[in-house]
Design a protein around this motif. Structure first.
Motif, PDB file in Angstrom:
ATOM      1  N   ARG A 141       0.728  -1.190  -0.058  1.00 37.36           N
ATOM      2  CA  ARG A 141       0.173  -0.129  -0.112  1.00 37.36           C
ATOM      3  C   ARG A 141       0.933   1.094  -0.098  1.00 37.36           C
ATOM      4  N   LYS A 199       2.254   1.867  -3.548  1.00 37.82           N
ATOM      5  CA  LYS A 199       1.481   2.034  -4.304  1.00 37.82           C
ATOM      6  C   LYS A 199       1.220   3.603  -4.222  1.00 37.82           C
ATOM      7  N   GLU A 200       1.242   4.397  -2.734  1.00 33.35           N
ATOM      8  CA  GLU A 200       0.918   5.732  -2.690  1.00 33.35           C
ATOM      9  C   GLU A 200       2.076   6.161  -3.177  1.00 33.35           C
ATOM     10  N   THR A 239       4.145   5.509  -5.626  1.00 35.40           N
ATOM     11  CA  THR A 239       4.289   5.601  -7.022  1.00 35.40           C
ATOM     12  C   THR A 239       3.129   6.656  -7.463  1.00 35.40           C
ATOM     13  N   LYS A 240       1.984   6.816  -6.988  1.00 34.29           N
ATOM     14  CA  LYS A 240       0.998   7.614  -7.071  1.00 34.29           C
ATOM     15  C   LYS A 240       1.445   8.947  -7.073  1.00 34.29           C
TER      16      LYS A 240
END
Length: 60
Positions: A45, A48-49, A51-52
């Motif tokens: 998680r 992912k954050e 990367t965003k």
């Protein structure tokens, strides 16, 4: 919103680590495995954050 998701990831990582350590301390392999899985979920998680954030265009 992103800060909320990042906090959620950190919480998940901390809970997973606590379960993993507790499971190892008492010899409960099931608890240790569940903790490792939860910690990994938090790691994913967080990745992912990050990367965003890297993809998100910078405002000027």
């Amino acid at each position: 919103m992103a800060a909320d998701k990042k906090a959620q990831a950190k919480t998940e990582q901390a809970k997973g680590k606590a379960k993993k350590v507790a499971g190892g301390a008492v010899g409960n392999e099931s608890l240790k495995a569940k903790g490792q899985a939860q910690e990994s979920k938090g790691d994913l998680r967080a990745a992912k954050e990050k990367t965003k954030d890297a993809i998100k265009p910078k405002s000027k």
